[in-house]
Write a protein that holds these residues in place. Structure first.
Motif, PDB file in Angstrom:
ATOM      1  N   ALA A  86       0.829  -1.210   0.000  1.00 52.98           N
ATOM      2  CA  ALA A  86       0.000   0.000   0.000  1.00 52.98           C
ATOM      3  C   ALA A  86       0.861   1.257   0.000  1.00 52.98           C
ATOM      4  CB  ALA A  86      -0.933  -0.011   1.208  1.00 52.98           C
ATOM      5  N   GLU A  87       2.087   1.158   0.534  1.00 52.52           N
ATOM      6  CA  GLU A  87       2.969   2.323   0.570  1.00 52.52           C
ATOM      7  C   GLU A  87       3.446   2.711  -0.831  1.00 52.52           C
ATOM      8  OE1 GLU A  87       6.120   1.285   3.172  1.00 52.52           O
ATOM      9  OE2 GLU A  87       4.794   0.850   4.878  1.00 52.52           O
ATOM     10  N   ARG A  88       3.557   1.726  -1.720  1.00 54.41           N
ATOM     11  CA  ARG A  88       3.992   1.994  -3.092  1.00 54.41           C
ATOM     12  C   ARG A  88       2.846   1.856  -4.080  1.00 54.41           C
ATOM     13  NH1 ARG A  88       7.478   5.186  -3.084  1.00 54.41           N
ATOM     14  NH2 ARG A  88       7.857   4.733  -5.254  1.00 54.41           N
ATOM     15  N   ALA A  89       1.713   1.288  -3.648  1.00 57.95           N
ATOM     16  CA  ALA A  89       0.502   1.139  -4.458  1.00 57.95           C
ATOM     17  C   ALA A  89       0.613   0.008  -5.462  1.00 57.95           C
ATOM     18  CB  ALA A  89       0.149   2.436  -5.181  1.00 57.95           C
ATOM     19  N   VAL A  90      -0.513  -0.314  -6.039  1.00 63.48           N
ATOM     20  CA  VAL A  90      -0.622  -1.310  -7.102  1.00 63.48           C
ATOM     21  C   VAL A  90      -1.061  -0.597  -8.372  1.00 63.48           C
ATOM     22  CG1 VAL A  90      -1.886  -3.331  -7.933  1.00 63.48           C
ATOM     23  CG2 VAL A  90      -1.113  -3.245  -5.562  1.00 63.48           C
ATOM     24  N   LEU A  91      -0.392  -0.903  -9.469  1.00 62.26           N
ATOM     25  CA  LEU A  91      -0.782  -0.371 -10.776  1.00 62.26           C
ATOM     26  C   LEU A  91      -1.650  -1.408 -11.471  1.00 62.26           C
ATOM     27  CD1 LEU A  91      -0.577   1.621 -13.178  1.00 62.26           C
ATOM     28  CD2 LEU A  91       1.531   0.437 -13.842  1.00 62.26           C
ATOM     29  N   LEU A  92      -2.833  -1.000 -11.893  1.00 62.47           N
ATOM     30  CA  LEU A  92      -3.750  -1.861 -12.625  1.00 62.47           C
ATOM     31  C   LEU A  92      -3.800  -1.390 -14.069  1.00 62.47           C
ATOM     32  CD1 LEU A  92      -5.955  -4.033 -12.865  1.00 62.47           C
ATOM     33  CD2 LEU A  92      -7.601  -2.337 -12.041  1.00 62.47           C
ATOM     34  N   LEU A  93      -3.285  -2.201 -14.978  1.00 59.67           N
ATOM     35  CA  LEU A  93      -3.263  -1.854 -16.402  1.00 59.67           C
ATOM     36  C   LEU A  93      -4.388  -2.575 -17.126  1.00 59.67           C
ATOM     37  CD1 LEU A  93       0.469  -1.883 -17.576  1.00 59.67           C
ATOM     38  CD2 LEU A  93      -1.064   0.071 -17.398  1.00 59.67           C
ATOM     39  N   GLY A  94      -5.230  -1.808 -17.807  1.00 64.60           N
ATOM     40  CA  GLY A  94      -6.304  -2.384 -18.595  1.00 64.60           C
ATOM     41  C   GLY A  94      -6.150  -2.020 -20.064  1.00 64.60           C
ATOM     42  N   PRO A  95      -6.959  -2.625 -20.931  1.00 66.52           N
ATOM     43  CA  PRO A  95      -6.791  -2.406 -22.369  1.00 66.52           C
ATOM     44  C   PRO A  95      -7.364  -1.098 -22.886  1.00 66.52           C
ATOM     45  CG  PRO A  95      -8.582  -3.942 -21.985  1.00 66.52           C
ATOM     46  CD  PRO A  95      -7.968  -3.663 -20.637  1.00 66.52           C
ATOM     47  N   SER A  96      -8.272  -0.471 -22.136  1.00 68.26           N
ATOM     48  CA  SER A  96      -8.926   0.742 -22.639  1.00 68.26           C
ATOM     49  C   SER A  96      -9.550   1.496 -21.483  1.00 68.26           C
ATOM     50  CB  SER A  96     -10.016   0.391 -23.658  1.00 68.26           C
ATOM     51  OG  SER A  96     -11.069  -0.330 -23.019  1.00 68.26           O
ATOM     52  N   THR A  97      -9.821   2.779 -21.694  1.00 64.50           N
ATOM     53  CA  THR A  97     -10.507   3.556 -20.666  1.00 64.50           C
ATOM     54  C   THR A  97     -11.940   3.057 -20.481  1.00 64.50           C
ATOM     55  OG1 THR A  97     -11.067   5.205 -22.360  1.00 64.50           O
ATOM     56  CG2 THR A  97      -9.116   5.619 -21.023  1.00 64.50           C
ATOM     57  N   ARG A  98     -12.561   2.543 -21.551  1.00 67.58           N
ATOM     58  CA  ARG A  98     -13.909   1.970 -21.426  1.00 67.58           C
ATOM     59  C   ARG A  98     -13.882   0.798 -20.457  1.00 67.58           C
ATOM     60  NH1 ARG A  98     -18.598   1.593 -24.698  1.00 67.58           N
ATOM     61  NH2 ARG A  98     -17.595   2.797 -26.344  1.00 67.58           N
ATOM     62  N   PHE A  99     -12.872  -0.037 -20.582  1.00 68.97           N
ATOM     63  CA  PHE A  99     -12.726  -1.192 -19.704  1.00 68.97           C
ATOM     64  C   PHE A  99     -12.492  -0.741 -18.264  1.00 68.97           C
ATOM     65  CE2 PHE A  99      -9.938  -4.256 -17.568  1.00 68.97           C
ATOM     66  CZ  PHE A  99     -10.680  -5.406 -17.687  1.00 68.97           C
ATOM     67  N   LEU A 100     -11.648   0.263 -18.068  1.00 72.18           N
ATOM     68  CA  LEU A 100     -11.380   0.746 -16.716  1.00 72.18           C
ATOM     69  C   LEU A 100     -12.633   1.329 -16.083  1.00 72.18           C
ATOM     70  CD1 LEU A 100      -7.858   2.391 -17.191  1.00 72.18           C
ATOM     71  CD2 LEU A 100      -8.391   0.114 -16.295  1.00 72.18           C
ATOM     72  N   ASP A 101     -13.465   1.999 -16.878  1.00 75.55           N
ATOM     73  CA  ASP A 101     -14.746   2.493 -16.361  1.00 75.55           C
ATOM     74  C   ASP A 101     -15.638   1.328 -15.929  1.00 75.55           C
ATOM     75  OD1 ASP A 101     -13.992   5.090 -16.813  1.00 75.55           O
ATOM     76  OD2 ASP A 101     -15.045   5.268 -18.725  1.00 75.55           O
ATOM     77  N   TYR A 102     -15.603   0.257 -16.722  1.00 73.33           N
ATOM     78  CA  TYR A 102     -16.439  -0.918 -16.460  1.00 73.33           C
ATOM     79  C   TYR A 102     -16.088  -1.555 -15.113  1.00 73.33           C
ATOM     80  CZ  TYR A 102     -18.123  -5.749 -17.081  1.00 73.33           C
ATOM     81  OH  TYR A 102     -18.711  -6.974 -16.916  1.00 73.33           O
TER      82      TYR A 102
END
Length: 668
Positions: free
Chosen positions: A212-228
């Motif tokens: 949590a001190e460095r965080a987790v990066l979540l990579l998705g294929p598109s902004t539409r997907f990240l909204d979903y």
């Protein structure tokens, strides 16, 4: 126990849990209203704030399970943990805690000391259903089958929801797997890849607090997907997460043009890393003696001052500048000493006018004076211009433009394709190249440090994350994988995807090819084998499509039937708009309260947009990772004819949870 008695019993427990949650929220709110007095208290306040937010968000689905052990012990499982008021065993087990794991992994063959598992369905603070599952050999192959199938049959809303109540064993095994190195998860349509990825984030942040001190990066294929998927992690109480796409990873740089697939494939290859390293190395000045002027005198600085080794071009430049400032100050001091030593005895009479003993050493510079002079030299604009002339400042954009204009590491045909691109703007495949150059050049400043904030991490190109999760990982090029690795040198990475759904321009057909350039053979493979979302009636259509795509994988096993056979109608292209305009509202009426999505070949999407109302209309590539109650698939043959089209058709066929309709186009 009959159903009504079970509902009454669980309602009583939920009432107690809700009251306990509300009490804890009140205590935390009172503590947070007091002022922090020191750094220790500030750190404690951050922890309390996180606990408060977790409790606040847990209003929905607070309790969802129960384990009855063979020794009579009863434990309830929920979205968060709740301590008992008397300090005894926890009132409610957090689903991520080790003691809760049998809720997901116990079976009739391996009951793990449990006699029964109960799934509890709630709406707010009201229990609306229970699903008991004896672990004595009388159950089927799915944990909580009734609750799972009920969840799968619910209407889709266009937003992904948490699945912590219905995770299955193979999913839970991946969620709780070691985070010590790259984990690559292969999973076909409907196997819960994204669910697993998101719940793994929540589990890792709960289990490994340092992440949590460095965080987790979540990579998705598109902004539409990240909204979903955007509501899932906050619902699980996790906020130490940055969501992004590969196109948005370099701060201040945006994709503003498309590109040819051939060029995208060429620019995605790992060979660019070596080419860029050679180019930046060639721009690094070679050591040589320097003549520098100060106070009207020229001083010779030895070549060794330019022999520095920083992590990047600009870090080396900063070291060179620091050494130059110190060397010049020392040269000025040495020059003064030489002048004094060369004075004739006659000058001593002059010196005595200013000093009783006439000792020339009194006029030498001390170490402190030399350091002060070095500081003045560092602030001098003329010296700054001299440093710039010897060791110029570079920008990633300018360096990359020069490489793209003369890609001598490519074949003549490949180089011609790359150099034919527009000189302005950036395409998606340029972003990993810019990132590589920016890393090689550097800024001359230390790497990112300090406490995590999402905005700070997003704005810092060299932020090092505690863990990275990549969804739809089969789409990443070799250079995009290098971007991932730079942001997590510890290689604590989870990647989920389906190699059979790959539609990107690269030529990878297996995970070893896809990740080999970044990880070599130092990665762990896992697989999700059960399809929960896509009904058997639809999965039965995928065999020939997978064969045409050249797949070497066994498709996932569908565990549910929707009872609705896929249907298809063939129309001419002239009739197609009216057919779509009729089919979409009919399907939406059948799935009232749910969602209907339309997937069409890329060439038809612009033409069909006016005829789908407000239903989403996407290409197969854009639909990746999404799901609807019903899918209308338009022009399957046209999708199959697109680049890597059978992979795209596999995606398009498997987006629905209930109904699949197809409108085929007859050219005549």
């Amino acid at each position: 126990m009959d159903r009504n008695s079970a509902l009454t019993e669980e309602q009583g427990f939920l009432d107690v849990a809700v009251a306990r949650r509300d009490t804890l929220i009140g205590h935390l709110r009172d503590e947070l209203e007091t002022d922090a007095t020191d750094a220790v208290e500030v750190a404690r306040r951050r922890m309390l704030r996180r606990q408060y937010e977790e409790l606040r968000r847990a209003a929905e689905g607070l309790v969802f399970g129960r384990l009855d052990a063979v020794d009579g012990t009863v434990r309830h499982v929920g979205r968060i943990g709740l301590p008992a008021a008397d300090g005894s065993d926890p009132l409610l087990l957090d689903w991520r805690a080790p003691a809760a794991r049998p809720f997901y992994t116990a079976t009739a063959v391996d009951p793990q000391g449990q006699a029964r598992r109960r799934h509890i369905r709630t709406t707010g603070s009201v229990v609306i259903g229970v699903d008991d599952e004896p672990l004595d050999g009388r159950t089927g192959g799915l944990a909580g089958q009734g609750a799972l199938l009920a969840a799968l049959d619910e209407r889709r809303t266009g937003r992904m929801t948490s699945a912590i109540a219905t995770l299955q064993r193979e999913q839970d095994d991946i969620i709780r797997a070691s985070a010590s190195g790259p984990l690559i998860v292969q999973g076909g349509p409907g196997t819960g890849k994204t669910v697993v990825a998101l719940h793994r984030v929540a589990y890792l942040l709960f289990t490994h607090q340092h992440m949590a001190e460095r965080a987790v990066l979540l990579l998705g294929p598109s902004t539409r997907f990240l909204d979903y998927i955007g509501q899932v992690l906050p619902a699980l109480g996790e906020t130490a997460v940055v969501a992004a796409t590969c196109d948005t990873l370099v701060p201040g740089v945006a994709v503003d043009r498309t590109e040819d697939r051939v060029v995208a494939e060429i620019k995605g290859r790992a060979i660019w890393q070596d080419a860029l390293e050679r180019r930046v190395s060639s721009l690094t000045p070679r050591p040589r003696p320097l003549q520098v002027r100060w106070d009207g005198e020229f001083h010779t600085i030895p070549a060794s001052v330019m022999t520095v080794s920083g992590r990047s071009y600009h870090r080396s430049r900063a070291l060179f500048a620091a050494q130059l400032h110190q060397a010049l100050a020392s040269a000025v001091a040495a020059h003064r000493e030489t002048l004094l030593e060369s004075m004739d005895h006659g000058y001593e009479d002059i010196l005595r006018r200013f000093d009783d003993d006439g000792d020339p050493s009194d006029y030498l510079m001390s170490e402190e004076e030399i350091d002060e002079l070095a500081e003045r030299i560092a602030e001098d604009a003329t010296i700054g211009r001299f440093v710039e002339s010897v060791w110029p400042t570079l920008t990633p954009e300018a360096v990359l433009r020069s490489v793209l204009a003369d890609p001598d590491h490519l074949t003549p045909a490949e180089a011609a394709a790359v150099t034919a691109e527009p000189a302005e703007g950036w395409a998606p495949s340029d972003i990993p190249l810019l990132d590589a150059v920016a890393d090689l050049i550097g800024s001359g400043s230390p790497a990112s440090s300090g406490p995590f904030t999402a905005d700070r991490a997003r704005a810092t190109r060299d932020w090092v994350y505690g863990h990275i999760v990549v969804d739809e990982a089969q789409e990443l090029s070799e250079m995009q994988w290098q971007m991932v690795l730079r942001r997590c040198p510890s290689r604590s990475i989870t990647a989920v995807g389906d190699i059979d759904q790959a539609e990107a321009a690269h030529r990878h057909t297996g995970w070893a090819q896809a990740v080999g350039a970044a990880f070599g053979d130092r990665w762990t493979a896992a697989e999700l084998t059960v399809c929960y979302r896509t009904p058997r009636e639809v999965m039965a259509l995928t065999g020939p499509v997978l064969a045409a795509a050249g797949s070497r994988n066994t498709p996932p096993r569908a565990v549910r039937s929707s009872g609705i056979e896929p249907w298809q109608v063939t129309v001419t292209e002239t009739e197609l708009p009216d057919a779509v305009a009729q089919a979409v509202p009919q399907m939406r009426e059948r799935w009232n309260g749910g969602t209907v999505g339309v997937i069409a070949s890329a060439r038809l999407v612009p033409m069909l947009r006016p005829f789908v109302g407000d239903a989403p209309l996407l290409t197969a590539t854009q639909a990746k990772g999404l799901e609807w109650d019903a899918t209308l698939l338009v022009d399957a043959a046209g999708i199959a004819a697109e680049p890597r089209g059978h992979n795209g058709l596999y995606v398009a066929l498997t987006r629905c949870t209930q109904e699949l309709g197809q409108l085929n186009v007859n050219p005549g």
